[in-house]
Motif scaffolding. Structure first.
Motif, mmCIF file in Angstrom:
data_model
loop_
_atom_site.group_PDB
_atom_site.id
_atom_site.type_symbol
_atom_site.label_atom_id
_atom_site.label_comp_id
_atom_site.label_asym_id
_atom_site.label_seq_id
_atom_site.Cartn_x
_atom_site.Cartn_y
_atom_site.Cartn_z
ATOM 1 N N ASP A 134 -1.732 -5.072 -0.261
ATOM 2 C CA ASP A 134 -2.014 -4.330 -1.242
ATOM 3 C C ASP A 134 -1.374 -2.556 -0.469
ATOM 4 O OD1 ASP A 134 -3.888 -3.478 -4.109
ATOM 5 O OD2 ASP A 134 -3.979 -1.579 -3.008
ATOM 6 N N LEU A 136 -3.305 0.568 -0.504
ATOM 7 C CA LEU A 136 -4.770 0.601 0.637
ATOM 8 C C LEU A 136 -4.492 0.018 1.828
ATOM 9 C CD1 LEU A 136 -8.284 0.944 -1.896
ATOM 10 C CD2 LEU A 136 -6.168 2.719 -0.613
ATOM 11 N N ILE A 137 -4.654 -1.123 2.209
ATOM 12 C CA ILE A 137 -4.103 -1.850 3.158
ATOM 13 C C ILE A 137 -2.731 -1.331 4.047
ATOM 14 C CG2 ILE A 137 -3.510 -4.708 4.350
ATOM 15 C CD1 ILE A 137 -4.901 -5.264 2.345
ATOM 16 N N TRP A 138 -2.010 -0.558 3.694
ATOM 17 C CA TRP A 138 -0.627 -0.512 4.231
ATOM 18 C C TRP A 138 -1.077 0.723 4.132
ATOM 19 C CZ3 TRP A 138 2.986 -2.661 6.706
ATOM 20 C CH2 TRP A 138 3.687 -3.982 5.557
ATOM 21 N N LEU A 140 -4.534 1.890 5.763
ATOM 22 C CA LEU A 140 -5.250 1.086 7.077
ATOM 23 C C LEU A 140 -4.106 1.403 8.209
ATOM 24 C CD1 LEU A 140 -8.153 -0.148 5.601
ATOM 25 C CD2 LEU A 140 -8.429 1.183 6.578
ATOM 26 N N ILE A 224 -5.418 7.935 -5.007
ATOM 27 C CA ILE A 224 -6.991 6.920 -4.510
ATOM 28 C C ILE A 224 -6.195 6.387 -2.980
ATOM 29 C CG2 ILE A 224 -7.415 6.013 -6.244
ATOM 30 C CD1 ILE A 224 -5.583 3.399 -5.366
ATOM 31 N N VAL A 228 -9.512 5.800 1.830
ATOM 32 C CA VAL A 228 -9.838 5.458 3.126
ATOM 33 C C VAL A 228 -9.314 6.663 3.618
ATOM 34 C CG1 VAL A 228 -9.267 2.737 2.198
ATOM 35 C CG2 VAL A 228 -6.849 4.662 2.642
#
Lengths: 281, 294
Positions: A134, A136-138, A140, A224, A228
Protein backbone atom coordinates in the motif's frame (compact mmCIF):
# COMPACT_ATOMS: atom_id res chain seq x y z
CA UNK A 1 -56.62 -20.70 -25.56
CA UNK A 2 -57.51 -19.00 -22.31
CA UNK A 3 -55.13 -19.14 -19.39
CA UNK A 4 -57.35 -21.69 -17.63
CA UNK A 5 -56.74 -24.15 -20.41
CA UNK A 6 -53.02 -24.23 -19.80
CA UNK A 7 -52.13 -27.43 -18.08
CA UNK A 8 -49.38 -26.74 -15.61
CA UNK A 9 -48.42 -30.37 -15.65
CA UNK A 10 -47.78 -30.17 -19.36
CA UNK A 11 -45.57 -27.11 -18.89
CA UNK A 12 -43.73 -28.83 -16.09
CA UNK A 13 -43.11 -31.79 -18.34
CA UNK A 14 -41.93 -29.60 -21.16
CA UNK A 15 -39.42 -27.56 -19.14
CA UNK A 16 -37.99 -30.01 -16.63
CA UNK A 17 -34.84 -27.97 -16.04
CA UNK A 18 -36.89 -24.98 -14.84
CA UNK A 19 -39.26 -26.84 -12.52
CA UNK A 20 -37.22 -29.81 -11.35
CA UNK A 21 -33.70 -28.63 -10.87
CA UNK A 22 -31.41 -31.14 -9.19
CA UNK A 23 -31.12 -30.73 -5.46
CA UNK A 24 -27.44 -29.76 -5.70
CA UNK A 25 -28.21 -26.80 -7.98
CA UNK A 26 -31.07 -25.69 -5.75
CA UNK A 27 -29.03 -25.95 -2.58
CA UNK A 28 -25.85 -24.32 -3.90
CA UNK A 29 -27.04 -20.74 -3.53
CA UNK A 30 -28.58 -21.04 -0.04
CA UNK A 31 -25.52 -23.00 1.11
CA UNK A 32 -23.22 -20.24 -0.10
CA UNK A 33 -25.32 -17.60 1.59
CA UNK A 34 -25.35 -19.56 4.85
CA UNK A 35 -21.58 -20.03 4.65
CA UNK A 36 -21.01 -16.34 3.95
CA UNK A 37 -23.26 -15.44 6.86
CA UNK A 38 -21.52 -17.91 9.18
CA UNK A 39 -18.12 -16.39 8.41
CA UNK A 40 -19.63 -12.95 9.01
CA UNK A 41 -20.91 -13.97 12.46
CA UNK A 42 -17.59 -15.60 13.31
CA UNK A 43 -15.81 -12.43 12.19
CA UNK A 44 -18.05 -10.15 14.23
CA UNK A 45 -17.40 -12.25 17.34
CA UNK A 46 -13.68 -12.56 16.69
CA UNK A 47 -13.29 -8.82 16.09
CA UNK A 48 -14.99 -7.88 19.37
CA UNK A 49 -18.21 -6.54 17.96
CA UNK A 50 -20.37 -6.37 21.03
CA UNK A 51 -23.69 -4.56 20.61
CA UNK A 52 -23.09 -2.51 23.75
CA UNK A 53 -19.75 -1.32 22.42
CA UNK A 54 -21.30 -0.59 19.04
CA UNK A 55 -24.09 1.56 20.43
CA UNK A 56 -21.82 3.32 22.89
CA UNK A 57 -19.55 4.18 19.98
CA UNK A 58 -22.51 5.27 17.90
CA UNK A 59 -23.67 7.74 20.52
CA UNK A 60 -20.09 8.96 20.83
CA UNK A 61 -20.06 9.38 17.06
CA UNK A 62 -23.27 11.37 17.32
CA UNK A 63 -21.63 13.74 19.80
CA UNK A 64 -18.60 14.08 17.57
CA UNK A 65 -20.78 14.94 14.58
CA UNK A 66 -22.62 17.55 16.62
CA UNK A 67 -19.35 19.08 17.70
CA UNK A 68 -18.25 19.29 14.08
CA UNK A 69 -20.93 21.88 13.37
CA UNK A 70 -20.22 24.48 12.20
CA UNK A 71 -16.97 23.77 10.34
CA UNK A 72 -14.49 26.38 11.41
CA UNK A 73 -10.80 26.67 10.55
CA UNK A 74 -10.11 29.00 13.47
CA UNK A 75 -7.03 31.05 12.71
CA UNK A 76 -5.19 28.35 10.76
CA UNK A 77 -6.80 28.83 7.35
CA UNK A 78 -3.51 29.90 5.67
CA UNK A 79 -1.78 26.82 7.06
CA UNK A 80 -4.52 24.59 5.71
CA UNK A 81 -4.46 26.21 2.28
CA UNK A 82 -0.72 25.69 2.14
CA UNK A 83 -1.19 22.07 3.17
CA UNK A 84 -3.79 21.60 0.46
CA UNK A 85 -1.38 23.05 -2.10
CA UNK A 86 1.22 20.63 -0.84
CA UNK A 87 -1.21 17.74 -1.30
CA UNK A 88 -2.01 18.75 -4.87
CA UNK A 89 1.71 19.13 -5.60
CA UNK A 90 2.41 15.67 -4.21
CA UNK A 91 -0.30 14.13 -6.38
CA UNK A 92 0.80 15.90 -9.57
CA UNK A 93 4.52 15.27 -9.16
CA UNK A 94 4.18 11.72 -7.89
CA UNK A 95 1.93 10.70 -10.77
CA UNK A 96 4.13 12.35 -13.41
CA UNK A 97 7.33 10.77 -12.11
CA UNK A 98 5.59 7.38 -11.91
CA UNK A 99 4.35 7.67 -15.50
CA UNK A 100 7.79 8.67 -16.82
CA UNK A 101 9.48 5.69 -15.22
CA UNK A 102 6.67 3.25 -15.93
CA UNK A 103 6.57 3.83 -19.69
CA UNK A 104 9.89 2.11 -20.57
CA UNK A 105 9.31 -0.67 -18.06
CA UNK A 106 5.79 -1.31 -19.35
CA UNK A 107 7.30 -1.99 -22.78
CA UNK A 108 9.28 -4.81 -21.19
CA UNK A 109 6.10 -6.23 -19.66
CA UNK A 110 4.05 -6.20 -22.89
CA UNK A 111 3.57 -9.44 -24.76
CA UNK A 112 3.92 -7.95 -28.22
CA UNK A 113 7.24 -6.25 -27.43
CA UNK A 114 8.89 -8.95 -25.37
CA UNK A 115 7.54 -12.26 -26.63
CA UNK A 116 9.64 -14.35 -24.25
CA UNK A 117 7.67 -15.50 -21.23
CA UNK A 118 10.82 -16.00 -19.20
CA UNK A 119 11.94 -12.40 -19.67
CA UNK A 120 8.49 -10.96 -19.10
CA UNK A 121 7.61 -12.94 -16.00
CA UNK A 122 10.07 -11.30 -13.56
CA UNK A 123 9.13 -7.81 -14.78
CA UNK A 124 5.46 -8.50 -14.19
CA UNK A 125 5.97 -10.05 -10.77
CA UNK A 126 8.17 -7.09 -9.85
CA UNK A 127 5.38 -4.68 -10.78
CA UNK A 128 2.85 -6.82 -8.91
CA UNK A 129 4.92 -6.82 -5.74
CA UNK A 130 5.22 -3.04 -5.83
CA UNK A 131 1.47 -2.80 -6.29
CA UNK A 132 0.79 -5.25 -3.48
CA UNK A 133 2.30 -2.85 -0.96
CA UNK A 134 0.00 0.00 0.00
CA UNK A 135 0.99 3.65 -0.62
CA UNK A 136 1.04 4.28 3.12
CA UNK A 137 3.67 1.58 3.63
CA UNK A 138 5.82 3.10 0.87
CA UNK A 139 5.41 6.45 2.59
CA UNK A 140 6.78 4.98 5.82
CA UNK A 141 9.74 3.48 3.97
CA UNK A 142 10.55 6.78 2.22
CA UNK A 143 10.26 8.71 5.47
CA UNK A 144 13.10 6.51 6.70
CA UNK A 145 15.11 7.54 3.65
CA UNK A 146 14.50 11.26 3.05
CA UNK A 147 12.94 12.22 6.36
CA UNK A 148 9.48 13.55 7.24
CA UNK A 149 7.79 15.91 4.80
CA UNK A 150 6.05 16.13 1.45
CA UNK A 151 9.07 14.90 -0.51
CA UNK A 152 8.64 11.46 1.04
CA UNK A 153 5.00 11.64 -0.07
CA UNK A 154 5.97 12.38 -3.67
CA UNK A 155 8.33 9.41 -3.71
CA UNK A 156 5.75 7.13 -2.07
CA UNK A 157 3.09 7.99 -4.64
CA UNK A 158 5.63 7.70 -7.46
CA UNK A 159 6.69 4.20 -6.40
CA UNK A 160 3.26 2.75 -5.76
CA UNK A 161 1.85 4.24 -8.97
CA UNK A 162 4.82 2.94 -10.89
CA UNK A 163 3.50 -0.55 -10.20
CA UNK A 164 -0.02 0.33 -11.26
CA UNK A 165 1.04 2.23 -14.38
CA UNK A 166 3.41 -0.52 -15.46
CA UNK A 167 0.52 -2.94 -15.57
CA UNK A 168 -2.01 -0.56 -17.15
CA UNK A 169 0.42 0.74 -19.79
CA UNK A 170 1.53 -2.74 -20.78
CA UNK A 171 -2.12 -3.72 -21.20
CA UNK A 172 -2.68 -0.68 -23.41
CA UNK A 173 0.38 -1.60 -25.46
CA UNK A 174 -0.78 -5.19 -25.81
CA UNK A 175 -4.15 -4.10 -27.15
CA UNK A 176 -2.54 -1.79 -29.74
CA UNK A 177 -2.89 -2.59 -33.42
CA UNK A 178 0.13 -4.52 -34.76
CA UNK A 179 -0.45 -3.50 -38.38
CA UNK A 180 1.16 -0.12 -38.00
CA UNK A 181 4.20 -1.65 -36.35
CA UNK A 182 4.47 -4.11 -39.21
CA UNK A 183 4.21 -1.24 -41.65
CA UNK A 184 7.20 0.48 -40.05
CA UNK A 185 9.12 -2.78 -40.05
CA UNK A 186 8.31 -3.35 -43.72
CA UNK A 187 9.74 0.04 -44.59
CA UNK A 188 12.99 -0.90 -42.89
CA UNK A 189 12.55 0.74 -39.48
CA UNK A 190 14.53 -0.45 -36.48
CA UNK A 191 12.91 -1.81 -33.31
CA UNK A 192 13.06 1.65 -31.74
CA UNK A 193 11.42 3.18 -34.80
CA UNK A 194 8.66 0.59 -34.55
CA UNK A 195 7.94 1.67 -30.99
CA UNK A 196 8.30 5.38 -31.63
CA UNK A 197 6.24 5.63 -34.84
CA UNK A 198 4.12 2.49 -34.84
CA UNK A 199 3.19 2.03 -31.21
CA UNK A 200 3.45 5.26 -29.24
CA UNK A 201 1.00 7.29 -31.38
CA UNK A 202 -1.59 4.61 -30.68
CA UNK A 203 -1.07 4.24 -26.96
CA UNK A 204 -0.24 7.80 -25.91
CA UNK A 205 -3.86 9.03 -25.79
CA UNK A 206 -4.88 5.99 -23.75
CA UNK A 207 -1.94 6.51 -21.42
CA UNK A 208 -2.67 10.23 -21.08
CA UNK A 209 -6.22 9.39 -20.06
CA UNK A 210 -5.01 6.97 -17.44
CA UNK A 211 -2.44 9.39 -16.08
CA UNK A 212 -5.08 12.08 -15.68
CA UNK A 213 -7.37 9.62 -13.95
CA UNK A 214 -4.57 8.71 -11.56
CA UNK A 215 -3.79 12.34 -10.76
CA UNK A 216 -7.41 12.52 -9.72
CA UNK A 217 -7.31 9.39 -7.58
CA UNK A 218 -3.91 10.32 -6.17
CA UNK A 219 -5.32 13.55 -4.84
CA UNK A 220 -7.27 11.25 -2.56
CA UNK A 221 -4.20 9.15 -1.69
CA UNK A 222 -2.13 12.27 -1.13
CA UNK A 223 -4.66 13.55 1.40
CA UNK A 224 -4.00 10.55 3.61
CA UNK A 225 -0.26 9.92 3.41
CA UNK A 226 0.13 12.89 5.72
CA UNK A 227 -1.33 10.69 8.44
CA UNK A 228 1.98 8.84 8.68
CA UNK A 229 3.95 12.09 8.35
CA UNK A 230 4.56 12.39 4.63
CA UNK A 231 3.24 15.92 4.20
CA UNK A 232 0.06 17.46 2.89
CA UNK A 233 -3.33 18.06 4.39
CA UNK A 234 -3.51 14.61 6.01
CA UNK A 235 -0.92 15.71 8.52
CA UNK A 236 -3.16 18.57 9.66
CA UNK A 237 -6.19 16.30 9.65
CA UNK A 238 -4.57 13.61 11.78
CA UNK A 239 -3.29 16.22 14.23
CA UNK A 240 -6.65 17.91 14.63
CA UNK A 241 -8.38 14.55 15.12
CA UNK A 242 -5.87 13.61 17.80
CA UNK A 243 -6.42 16.83 19.71
CA UNK A 244 -10.20 16.52 19.20
CA UNK A 245 -10.63 19.88 17.43
CA UNK A 246 -13.74 18.64 15.66
CA UNK A 247 -14.73 21.92 14.02
CA UNK A 248 -11.34 22.11 12.36
CA UNK A 249 -11.62 18.44 11.37
CA UNK A 250 -14.91 18.99 9.60
CA UNK A 251 -13.51 22.04 7.86
CA UNK A 252 -10.50 20.04 6.65
CA UNK A 253 -12.76 17.24 5.41
CA UNK A 254 -14.84 19.80 3.53
CA UNK A 255 -11.68 21.23 1.99
CA UNK A 256 -10.65 17.78 0.83
CA UNK A 257 -14.08 17.11 -0.65
CA UNK A 258 -14.07 20.40 -2.54
CA UNK A 259 -10.52 19.89 -3.80
CA UNK A 260 -11.25 16.35 -4.99
CA UNK A 261 -14.43 17.51 -6.72
CA UNK A 262 -12.52 20.32 -8.45
CA UNK A 263 -9.77 17.98 -9.64
CA UNK A 264 -12.41 15.49 -10.81
CA UNK A 265 -14.04 18.21 -12.88
CA UNK A 266 -10.85 19.57 -14.42
CA UNK A 267 -9.30 16.21 -15.24
CA UNK A 268 -12.60 14.97 -16.64
CA UNK A 269 -12.61 17.92 -19.06
CA UNK A 270 -8.98 17.36 -20.00
CA UNK A 271 -9.56 13.66 -20.51
CA UNK A 272 -12.37 14.32 -22.94
CA UNK A 273 -10.24 16.88 -24.72
CA UNK A 274 -7.40 14.41 -25.17
CA UNK A 275 -9.13 11.17 -26.03
CA UNK A 276 -12.46 12.51 -27.24
CA UNK A 277 -15.93 11.63 -26.09
CA UNK A 278 -16.28 8.76 -28.49
CA UNK A 279 -13.47 6.73 -26.93
CA UNK A 280 -14.97 7.02 -23.48
CA UNK A 281 -18.51 6.09 -24.35
CA UNK B 1 -3.22 -2.17 -62.90
CA UNK B 2 -2.79 1.42 -63.79
CA UNK B 3 -3.42 4.09 -61.27
CA UNK B 4 -3.91 7.63 -62.31
CA UNK B 5 -2.48 10.10 -59.84
CA UNK B 6 -3.60 13.55 -60.78
CA UNK B 7 -0.82 16.00 -60.19
CA UNK B 8 -2.21 19.40 -59.42
CA UNK B 9 -0.84 22.53 -61.01
CA UNK B 10 1.88 24.29 -59.09
CA UNK B 11 -0.19 27.18 -57.71
CA UNK B 12 -3.00 24.99 -56.43
CA UNK B 13 -0.50 22.66 -54.83
CA UNK B 14 1.29 25.54 -53.14
CA UNK B 15 -1.95 26.77 -51.59
CA UNK B 16 -2.81 23.31 -50.29
CA UNK B 17 0.70 22.80 -48.98
CA UNK B 18 0.56 26.09 -47.15
CA UNK B 19 -2.78 25.18 -45.58
CA UNK B 20 -1.38 21.84 -44.52
CA UNK B 21 1.72 23.39 -42.99
CA UNK B 22 -0.42 25.90 -41.19
CA UNK B 23 -2.61 23.17 -39.74
CA UNK B 24 0.41 21.21 -38.58
CA UNK B 25 2.02 24.32 -37.13
CA UNK B 26 -1.15 25.15 -35.24
CA UNK B 27 -1.21 21.67 -33.74
CA UNK B 28 2.44 21.92 -32.77
CA UNK B 29 1.84 25.27 -31.11
CA UNK B 30 -1.01 23.88 -29.12
CA UNK B 31 1.07 20.91 -28.06
CA UNK B 32 3.95 23.19 -27.11
CA UNK B 33 1.64 25.45 -25.14
CA UNK B 34 0.23 22.44 -23.29
CA UNK B 35 3.73 21.18 -22.55
CA UNK B 36 4.81 24.58 -21.22
CA UNK B 37 1.76 24.85 -18.98
CA UNK B 38 2.37 21.33 -17.73
CA UNK B 39 6.05 22.02 -17.07
CA UNK B 40 5.15 25.19 -15.21
CA UNK B 41 2.65 23.27 -13.09
CA UNK B 42 5.30 20.67 -12.35
CA UNK B 43 7.83 23.31 -11.35
CA UNK B 44 5.27 24.94 -9.09
CA UNK B 45 4.43 21.56 -7.59
CA UNK B 46 8.10 20.82 -7.04
CA UNK B 47 8.40 23.98 -4.98
CA UNK B 48 5.17 23.18 -3.15
CA UNK B 49 6.26 19.66 -2.28
CA UNK B 50 9.71 20.80 -1.17
CA UNK B 51 11.37 18.54 -3.68
CA UNK B 52 15.06 18.60 -3.15
CA UNK B 53 17.02 16.61 -5.65
CA UNK B 54 20.17 16.98 -3.63
CA UNK B 55 18.46 15.31 -0.69
CA UNK B 56 17.30 12.57 -2.99
CA UNK B 57 20.75 11.93 -4.42
CA UNK B 58 22.44 12.22 -1.04
CA UNK B 59 20.01 9.84 0.56
CA UNK B 60 19.32 7.59 -2.36
CA UNK B 61 22.01 5.34 -0.99
CA UNK B 62 19.80 5.12 2.10
CA UNK B 63 16.96 3.81 0.01
CA UNK B 64 19.11 1.05 -1.44
CA UNK B 65 20.75 0.32 1.86
CA UNK B 66 17.34 0.28 3.55
CA UNK B 67 16.46 -2.74 1.48
CA UNK B 68 19.89 -4.12 2.24
CA UNK B 69 19.21 -3.67 5.95
CA UNK B 70 15.72 -5.13 5.98
CA UNK B 71 17.09 -8.17 4.16
CA UNK B 72 19.78 -8.72 6.80
CA UNK B 73 19.32 -10.60 10.05
CA UNK B 74 20.67 -9.42 13.38
CA UNK B 75 23.46 -11.93 12.96
CA UNK B 76 24.58 -10.09 9.82
CA UNK B 77 23.55 -12.83 7.44
CA UNK B 78 21.06 -12.55 4.59
CA UNK B 79 17.50 -13.33 5.64
CA UNK B 80 17.03 -16.28 3.30
CA UNK B 81 19.98 -18.14 4.75
CA UNK B 82 18.01 -18.70 7.95
CA UNK B 83 14.30 -18.69 7.17
CA UNK B 84 13.38 -19.94 10.62
CA UNK B 85 15.07 -16.94 12.23
CA UNK B 86 13.68 -14.52 9.64
CA UNK B 87 10.06 -15.62 10.03
CA UNK B 88 10.38 -16.19 13.78
CA UNK B 89 7.08 -14.49 14.53
CA UNK B 90 5.05 -16.31 11.87
CA UNK B 91 2.44 -17.57 14.32
CA UNK B 92 1.69 -14.05 15.52
CA UNK B 93 1.87 -12.58 12.02
CA UNK B 94 -0.41 -15.19 10.52
CA UNK B 95 -2.91 -14.45 13.27
CA UNK B 96 -2.71 -10.73 12.48
CA UNK B 97 -3.04 -11.49 8.78
CA UNK B 98 -6.10 -13.59 9.56
CA UNK B 99 -7.50 -10.61 11.44
CA UNK B 100 -6.72 -8.37 8.45
CA UNK B 101 -8.56 -10.73 6.10
CA UNK B 102 -11.48 -10.96 8.51
CA UNK B 103 -11.64 -7.16 8.78
CA UNK B 104 -11.78 -6.82 5.00
CA UNK B 105 -14.28 -9.68 4.67
CA UNK B 106 -16.70 -8.35 7.26
CA UNK B 107 -16.21 -4.78 6.05
CA UNK B 108 -16.80 -5.71 2.42
CA UNK B 109 -19.87 -7.79 3.22
CA UNK B 110 -21.48 -5.08 5.35
CA UNK B 111 -20.57 -2.46 2.77
CA UNK B 112 -21.89 -4.54 -0.11
CA UNK B 113 -25.15 -5.20 1.73
CA UNK B 114 -25.67 -1.51 2.46
CA UNK B 115 -24.75 -0.65 -1.12
CA UNK B 116 -27.20 -3.29 -2.34
CA UNK B 117 -30.00 -1.70 -0.34
CA UNK B 118 -29.11 1.87 -1.27
CA UNK B 119 -28.26 1.51 -4.95
CA UNK B 120 -31.89 1.05 -6.05
CA UNK B 121 -32.61 4.47 -4.60
CA UNK B 122 -29.60 5.99 -6.34
CA UNK B 123 -30.17 4.60 -9.85
CA UNK B 124 -31.97 6.82 -12.35
CA UNK B 125 -34.40 4.19 -13.54
CA UNK B 126 -35.48 2.60 -10.26
CA UNK B 127 -35.45 5.41 -7.74
CA UNK B 128 -38.96 5.98 -6.34
CA UNK B 129 -38.50 9.75 -5.90
CA UNK B 130 -36.06 12.33 -7.28
CA UNK B 131 -35.35 13.91 -3.89
CA UNK B 132 -34.53 10.48 -2.44
CA UNK B 133 -32.17 9.81 -5.31
CA UNK B 134 -30.41 13.11 -4.73
CA UNK B 135 -29.98 12.46 -1.01
CA UNK B 136 -28.74 8.89 -1.43
CA UNK B 137 -26.33 9.90 -4.17
CA UNK B 138 -24.78 12.68 -2.10
CA UNK B 139 -24.52 10.26 0.82
CA UNK B 140 -22.69 7.66 -1.28
CA UNK B 141 -20.44 10.34 -2.74
CA UNK B 142 -19.47 11.48 0.72
CA UNK B 143 -18.77 7.93 1.88
CA UNK B 144 -16.56 7.30 -1.12
CA UNK B 145 -14.64 10.58 -1.23
CA UNK B 146 -13.55 10.68 2.39
CA UNK B 147 -10.65 8.22 2.53
CA UNK B 148 -11.21 5.06 4.55
CA UNK B 149 -8.34 5.78 6.88
CA UNK B 150 -9.84 9.15 7.86
CA UNK B 151 -13.02 7.35 8.88
CA UNK B 152 -10.80 4.91 10.78
CA UNK B 153 -9.12 7.77 12.66
CA UNK B 154 -12.47 9.16 13.75
CA UNK B 155 -13.89 5.73 14.58
CA UNK B 156 -10.88 4.83 16.70
CA UNK B 157 -11.82 7.75 18.90
CA UNK B 158 -15.53 6.90 18.94
CA UNK B 159 -15.36 3.10 19.23
CA UNK B 160 -11.97 2.68 20.87
CA UNK B 161 -8.80 1.11 19.53
CA UNK B 162 -9.16 -2.20 17.75
CA UNK B 163 -10.46 -3.89 14.63
CA UNK B 164 -14.02 -2.63 15.08
CA UNK B 165 -13.03 0.83 13.88
CA UNK B 166 -11.26 -0.69 10.89
CA UNK B 167 -14.26 -2.81 9.92
CA UNK B 168 -16.65 0.14 10.11
CA UNK B 169 -14.29 2.39 8.14
CA UNK B 170 -13.94 -0.20 5.40
CA UNK B 171 -17.67 -0.86 5.42
CA UNK B 172 -18.54 2.82 4.94
CA UNK B 173 -15.96 3.36 2.25
CA UNK B 174 -17.10 0.20 0.42
CA UNK B 175 -20.72 1.30 0.64
CA UNK B 176 -19.84 4.50 -1.18
CA UNK B 177 -17.71 2.87 -3.84
CA UNK B 178 -19.95 -0.13 -4.47
CA UNK B 179 -23.17 1.89 -4.28
CA UNK B 180 -22.06 3.92 -7.28
CA UNK B 181 -20.92 0.90 -9.30
CA UNK B 182 -24.04 -1.09 -8.39
CA UNK B 183 -26.36 1.74 -9.39
CA UNK B 184 -24.56 1.98 -12.72
CA UNK B 185 -25.26 -1.70 -13.32
CA UNK B 186 -28.92 -1.14 -12.47
CA UNK B 187 -29.06 1.79 -14.87
CA UNK B 188 -27.87 -0.53 -17.63
CA UNK B 189 -30.43 -3.19 -16.79
CA UNK B 190 -33.27 -4.00 -19.15
CA UNK B 191 -36.46 -2.24 -18.00
CA UNK B 192 -38.91 -4.48 -19.86
CA UNK B 193 -39.11 -7.09 -17.07
CA UNK B 194 -39.84 -4.28 -14.62
CA UNK B 195 -42.71 -3.05 -16.79
CA UNK B 196 -43.97 -6.59 -17.07
CA UNK B 197 -44.03 -7.05 -13.34
CA UNK B 198 -45.46 -3.63 -12.67
CA UNK B 199 -48.29 -4.39 -15.09
CA UNK B 200 -49.37 -7.20 -12.77
CA UNK B 201 -49.91 -4.63 -10.05
CA UNK B 202 -46.80 -5.48 -8.09
CA UNK B 203 -45.28 -3.11 -5.57
CA UNK B 204 -41.96 -1.30 -6.08
CA UNK B 205 -40.27 -3.87 -3.86
CA UNK B 206 -41.47 -6.82 -5.91
CA UNK B 207 -40.43 -5.06 -9.10
CA UNK B 208 -36.90 -4.78 -7.75
CA UNK B 209 -36.88 -8.31 -6.38
CA UNK B 210 -38.20 -10.15 -9.41
CA UNK B 211 -37.23 -7.92 -12.35
CA UNK B 212 -34.01 -6.11 -11.49
CA UNK B 213 -32.14 -8.32 -9.02
CA UNK B 214 -31.97 -11.41 -11.25
CA UNK B 215 -30.37 -9.32 -13.99
CA UNK B 216 -27.72 -7.70 -11.87
CA UNK B 217 -26.48 -10.19 -9.27
CA UNK B 218 -23.55 -11.49 -11.32
CA UNK B 219 -22.27 -7.97 -11.88
CA UNK B 220 -22.72 -7.18 -8.19
CA UNK B 221 -20.76 -10.24 -7.13
CA UNK B 222 -17.95 -9.40 -9.51
CA UNK B 223 -17.60 -5.84 -8.22
CA UNK B 224 -17.88 -6.98 -4.61
CA UNK B 225 -15.01 -9.44 -5.14
CA UNK B 226 -12.92 -6.70 -6.71
CA UNK B 227 -13.67 -4.50 -3.73
CA UNK B 228 -12.64 -7.29 -1.37
CA UNK B 229 -9.27 -7.39 -3.10
CA UNK B 230 -8.81 -3.64 -2.64
CA UNK B 231 -10.01 -3.83 0.95
CA UNK B 232 -7.42 -6.45 1.87
CA UNK B 233 -4.76 -3.93 0.91
CA UNK B 234 -6.55 -1.17 2.76
CA UNK B 235 -6.99 -3.33 5.87
CA UNK B 236 -3.26 -4.02 5.87
CA UNK B 237 -2.66 -0.35 6.72
CA UNK B 238 -5.62 0.20 9.06
CA UNK B 239 -3.33 -0.77 11.92
CA UNK B 240 -1.29 2.39 11.33
CA UNK B 241 -3.96 4.41 13.09
CA UNK B 242 -4.79 1.68 15.62
CA UNK B 243 -7.68 0.08 13.77
CA UNK B 244 -6.48 -3.54 13.88
CA UNK B 245 -4.79 -5.95 11.53
CA UNK B 246 -1.21 -6.60 10.45
CA UNK B 247 -0.49 -2.89 9.94
CA UNK B 248 -0.01 -2.49 13.66
CA UNK B 249 2.85 -4.98 13.67
CA UNK B 250 4.35 -3.41 10.56
CA UNK B 251 4.31 0.13 11.85
CA UNK B 252 5.93 -0.98 15.10
CA UNK B 253 8.63 -2.86 13.19
CA UNK B 254 9.33 0.14 10.93
CA UNK B 255 9.35 2.69 13.71
CA UNK B 256 11.54 0.59 16.00
CA UNK B 257 13.92 -0.42 13.20
CA UNK B 258 13.39 -4.17 13.56
CA UNK B 259 14.75 -4.46 10.04
CA UNK B 260 14.36 -8.14 9.25
CA UNK B 261 10.85 -8.11 10.73
CA UNK B 262 9.87 -5.38 8.26
CA UNK B 263 10.83 -7.53 5.28
CA UNK B 264 9.22 -10.62 6.81
CA UNK B 265 5.91 -8.82 7.42
CA UNK B 266 6.01 -7.18 3.99
CA UNK B 267 6.61 -10.60 2.46
CA UNK B 268 3.58 -12.08 4.23
CA UNK B 269 1.43 -9.13 3.11
CA UNK B 270 2.57 -9.38 -0.51
CA UNK B 271 2.03 -13.14 -0.60
CA UNK B 272 -1.43 -12.77 0.93
CA UNK B 273 -2.40 -10.06 -1.55
CA UNK B 274 -1.17 -12.30 -4.40
CA UNK B 275 -3.20 -15.25 -3.16
CA UNK B 276 -6.32 -13.14 -2.73
CA UNK B 277 -5.89 -11.57 -6.18
CA UNK B 278 -5.50 -14.96 -7.83
CA UNK B 279 -8.41 -16.53 -5.93
CA UNK B 280 -10.85 -13.71 -6.57
CA UNK B 281 -9.73 -13.57 -10.19
CA UNK B 282 -10.52 -17.25 -10.52
CA UNK B 283 -13.88 -16.80 -8.76
CA UNK B 284 -14.77 -13.87 -11.01
CA UNK B 285 -13.88 -15.94 -14.03
CA UNK B 286 -16.21 -18.67 -12.83
CA UNK B 287 -19.02 -16.22 -12.18
CA UNK B 288 -18.79 -14.74 -15.64
CA UNK B 289 -18.23 -18.19 -17.08
CA UNK B 290 -21.55 -19.21 -15.57
CA UNK B 291 -23.13 -16.18 -17.20
CA UNK B 292 -21.74 -17.09 -20.60
CA UNK B 293 -22.94 -20.67 -20.39
CA UNK B 294 -26.59 -19.94 -19.56
Amino acid sequence: MTPQDVDTREIRARYPDVFDRPASARLAMPAMIVAAFAILIYGLVDLDFSPSRFFAGLSQLGWISLMMIPPDPGSSLPVYLKALGETLSIALLGTTVAALFALPVSLLAARNIVPSNILRFPVRRFLDSIRGVDTLIWALVWINVVGLGPFAGVLAIAVSDFGAFGKLFSEAIESADQKQVEGIRASGGSALHEIRFGLLPQVLPVIAGQVLYFIESNTRSATIIGIVGAGGIGLQLAEQIRVLEWQKVSFLILMILVAVAAIDFISGKLRFAIIGRRAVA
Amino acid sequence: MTVAVSILPEQQLAALNAAYRQAVARRRWRLLLGAVIFAAALALAAVGAEVNLRTLFTYFGNFVSYFDRILTLDSGQRVWTDVGEWLWGWRKWLKMLGETLLISYVGTLIGATLAFILNFFAADNTSPAPWLRFVVRRLLEFARTVPGIVFALVFVIAFGLGPMAGVLAIAIHSTGALGKLFSEIVENADMKPVEGIRSTGASWLSCMRFAVVPQVTAGYASYALLRFEINVREASVMGFVGAGGIGQELVVAIRKFYYSDVSAILLTIIVTVFIIDITTGWLRGRLFGMEART
